[in-house]
Design an enzyme around this catalytic site. Structure first.
Site, PDB file in Angstrom:
ATOM      1  N   ASP A   8       0.874  -1.166   0.000  1.00  0.00           N
ATOM      2  CA  ASP A   8       0.000   0.000   0.000  1.00  0.00           C
ATOM      3  C   ASP A   8       0.917   1.224   0.000  1.00  0.00           C
ATOM      4  O   ASP A   8       2.108   1.119   0.326  1.00  0.00           O
ATOM      5  CB  ASP A   8      -0.886  -0.026   1.256  1.00  0.00           C
ATOM      6  CG  ASP A   8      -1.743   1.211   1.395  1.00  0.00           C
ATOM      7  OD1 ASP A   8      -2.318   1.660   0.383  1.00  0.00           O
ATOM      8  OD2 ASP A   8      -1.842   1.740   2.519  1.00  0.00           O
ATOM      9  N   LEU A   9       0.376   2.381  -0.355  1.00  0.00           N
ATOM     10  CA  LEU A   9       1.191   3.592  -0.414  1.00  0.00           C
ATOM     11  C   LEU A   9       1.075   4.425   0.854  1.00  0.00           C
ATOM     12  O   LEU A   9       2.041   4.628   1.584  1.00  0.00           O
ATOM     13  CB  LEU A   9       0.772   4.435  -1.630  1.00  0.00           C
ATOM     14  CG  LEU A   9       1.451   5.797  -1.789  1.00  0.00           C
ATOM     15  CD1 LEU A   9       2.955   5.634  -1.988  1.00  0.00           C
ATOM     16  CD2 LEU A   9       0.842   6.554  -2.972  1.00  0.00           C
ATOM     17  N   ASP A  10      -0.127   4.897   1.120  1.00  0.00           N
ATOM     18  CA  ASP A  10      -0.331   5.859   2.199  1.00  0.00           C
ATOM     19  C   ASP A  10      -0.274   5.189   3.564  1.00  0.00           C
ATOM     20  O   ASP A  10      -1.010   4.239   3.837  1.00  0.00           O
ATOM     21  CB  ASP A  10      -1.683   6.558   2.006  1.00  0.00           C
ATOM     22  CG  ASP A  10      -1.719   7.928   2.649  1.00  0.00           C
ATOM     23  OD1 ASP A  10      -0.648   8.420   3.039  1.00  0.00           O
ATOM     24  OD2 ASP A  10      -2.806   8.505   2.759  1.00  0.00           O
ATOM     25  N   THR A  16       0.430  10.676   3.260  1.00  0.00           N
ATOM     26  CA  THR A  16      -0.324  11.793   2.681  1.00  0.00           C
ATOM     27  C   THR A  16      -1.673  11.942   3.367  1.00  0.00           C
ATOM     28  O   THR A  16      -2.499  12.750   2.933  1.00  0.00           O
ATOM     29  CB  THR A  16      -0.543  11.594   1.161  1.00  0.00           C
ATOM     30  OG1 THR A  16      -1.353  10.426   0.960  1.00  0.00           O
ATOM     31  CG2 THR A  16       0.776  11.432   0.426  1.00  0.00           C
ATOM     32  N   LYS A  44      -9.226   5.628   6.038  1.00  0.00           N
ATOM     33  CA  LYS A  44      -7.931   5.038   5.711  1.00  0.00           C
ATOM     34  C   LYS A  44      -8.110   3.836   4.789  1.00  0.00           C
ATOM     35  O   LYS A  44      -8.879   2.928   5.082  1.00  0.00           O
ATOM     36  CB  LYS A  44      -7.202   4.611   6.985  1.00  0.00           C
ATOM     37  CG  LYS A  44      -6.650   5.763   7.788  1.00  0.00           C
ATOM     38  CD  LYS A  44      -5.919   5.292   9.027  1.00  0.00           C
ATOM     39  CE  LYS A  44      -4.646   4.578   8.705  1.00  0.00           C
ATOM     40  NZ  LYS A  44      -3.835   4.262   9.924  1.00  0.00           N
ATOM     41  N   SER A 113      -2.613   0.837  -4.519  1.00  0.00           N
ATOM     42  CA  SER A 113      -3.033   2.058  -3.835  1.00  0.00           C
ATOM     43  C   SER A 113      -4.416   2.507  -4.268  1.00  0.00           C
ATOM     44  O   SER A 113      -4.757   2.458  -5.449  1.00  0.00           O
ATOM     45  CB  SER A 113      -2.036   3.190  -4.122  1.00  0.00           C
ATOM     46  OG  SER A 113      -2.502   4.421  -3.604  1.00  0.00           O
ATOM     47  N   ALA A 114      -5.192   2.990  -3.302  1.00  0.00           N
ATOM     48  CA  ALA A 114      -6.511   3.534  -3.601  1.00  0.00           C
ATOM     49  C   ALA A 114      -6.419   4.893  -4.280  1.00  0.00           C
ATOM     50  O   ALA A 114      -7.410   5.411  -4.784  1.00  0.00           O
ATOM     51  CB  ALA A 114      -7.331   3.661  -2.314  1.00  0.00           C
ATOM     52  N   LYS A 144     -10.715  -1.337  -2.091  1.00  0.00           N
ATOM     53  CA  LYS A 144     -10.528  -2.052  -0.837  1.00  0.00           C
ATOM     54  C   LYS A 144     -11.750  -1.807   0.055  1.00  0.00           C
ATOM     55  O   LYS A 144     -12.285  -0.704   0.048  1.00  0.00           O
ATOM     56  CB  LYS A 144      -9.262  -1.562  -0.137  1.00  0.00           C
ATOM     57  CG  LYS A 144      -7.993  -1.723  -0.972  1.00  0.00           C
ATOM     58  CD  LYS A 144      -6.826  -0.997  -0.304  1.00  0.00           C
ATOM     59  CE  LYS A 144      -5.593  -0.997  -1.206  1.00  0.00           C
ATOM     60  NZ  LYS A 144      -4.470  -0.235  -0.619  1.00  0.00           N
ATOM     61  N   GLU A 168       0.152  -3.496   4.429  1.00  0.00           N
ATOM     62  CA  GLU A 168      -0.911  -2.496   4.595  1.00  0.00           C
ATOM     63  C   GLU A 168      -0.920  -1.931   6.012  1.00  0.00           C
ATOM     64  O   GLU A 168      -0.480  -2.576   6.958  1.00  0.00           O
ATOM     65  CB  GLU A 168      -2.281  -3.153   4.344  1.00  0.00           C
ATOM     66  CG  GLU A 168      -2.778  -3.063   2.924  1.00  0.00           C
ATOM     67  CD  GLU A 168      -3.447  -1.734   2.604  1.00  0.00           C
ATOM     68  OE1 GLU A 168      -3.492  -0.864   3.496  1.00  0.00           O
ATOM     69  OE2 GLU A 168      -3.924  -1.587   1.479  1.00  0.00           O
ATOM     70  N   ASP A 169      -1.468  -0.717   6.140  1.00  0.00           N
ATOM     71  CA  ASP A 169      -1.625  -0.116   7.471  1.00  0.00           C
ATOM     72  C   ASP A 169      -3.086   0.035   7.857  1.00  0.00           C
ATOM     73  O   ASP A 169      -3.376   0.459   8.980  1.00  0.00           O
ATOM     74  CB  ASP A 169      -0.948   1.260   7.521  1.00  0.00           C
ATOM     75  CG  ASP A 169      -1.714   2.318   6.744  1.00  0.00           C
ATOM     76  OD1 ASP A 169      -1.901   3.435   7.262  1.00  0.00           O
ATOM     77  OD2 ASP A 169      -2.139   2.030   5.603  1.00  0.00           O
TER      78      ASP A 169
END
Length: 212
Positions: A8-10, A16, A44, A113-114, A144, A168-169
């Site tokens: 995942d990115l964020d 961000t 999130k 990423s979303a 997601k 993932e977070d």
């Protein structure tokens, strides 16, 4: 045998979330209500339109589809302005090192990423070349926690899901990973990320030899 890691990115590679919060808060205030950081946690890992629907529900606001599209586009424009100055210093601790270690071991990396802005963010962070594939909201029908984005990431790497580990977070993201049939690394609080197979505080704790 693990052959790839799909990130995942964020909240994993960079943060961000603060920029998303500011832009969503402006949208809510335009519509006559407010959102706080506690509510923002519900967003999130959730895609743009799904986030908008949650915010509208929270504020008791009903909009037409056209109005929703307009508000979502305006929010995104404000968000893009906010992230314009991002650079390599915005990488979370250990992110570059983890990606480089994976490549040095001859393994692959993917991004799930979303955010439709993911490629631009990777470029600003200076790590585009460290990803073998990028799947974002432009390329999936279901966001997601649906597993589609991680399934597509594995497919684009020409690997089976059992050859991939997802990182993932967010709870929604971990649900996506597990429903895809992958091993899941959670970033954050073990008491919250109960779906994860293992949880670390951040990529500064990532140790490749534990997974291969």
């Amino acid at each position: 045998m693990i052959q790839a890691f799909i990130f995942d990115l964020d909240g994993v590679i960079t943060d961000t979330a603060k920029f998303h919060f500011i832009a969503w808060q402006k949208l809510a205030q335009r519509l006559g209500f407010d959102i706080d950081h506690e509510f923002n946690e519900k967003l999130k890992g959730v895609g743009r339109m799904d986030s908008l629907n949650l915010i509208l529900q929270h504020g008791g606001i009903s909009l037409t589809e056209a109005e929703k599209e307009n508000e979502a586009a305006r929010k995104n424009d404000e968000y893009v302005e906010l992230i314009a100055d991002m650079n390599a210093s915005d990488l979370l601790p250990g992110a570059r090192e983890a990606l480089e270690a994976i490549h040095a071991a001859g393994l692959k990396t993917g991004l799930a990423s979303a955010s439709k802005n993911a490629p631009a963010i990777l470029a600003r962070l200076g790590i585009s070349d460290l990803f073998d594939t990028v799947v974002d909201a432009r390329f999936v029908i279901n966001g997601k926690p649906d597993p589609e984005i991680f399934l597509k990431g594995a497919a684009q790497l020409n690997l089976s899901v059992t050859e991939c580990i997802g990182i993932e977070d967010a709870v929604a993201g971990l649900q996506s990973i597990k429903d895809a049939g992958m091993y899941a690394i959670g970033i954050g609080d073990p008491a919250v990320l109960t779906l994860a197979d293992t949880v670390i505080d951040g990529l500064h704790q990532f140790d490749l030899k534990h997974y291969i």
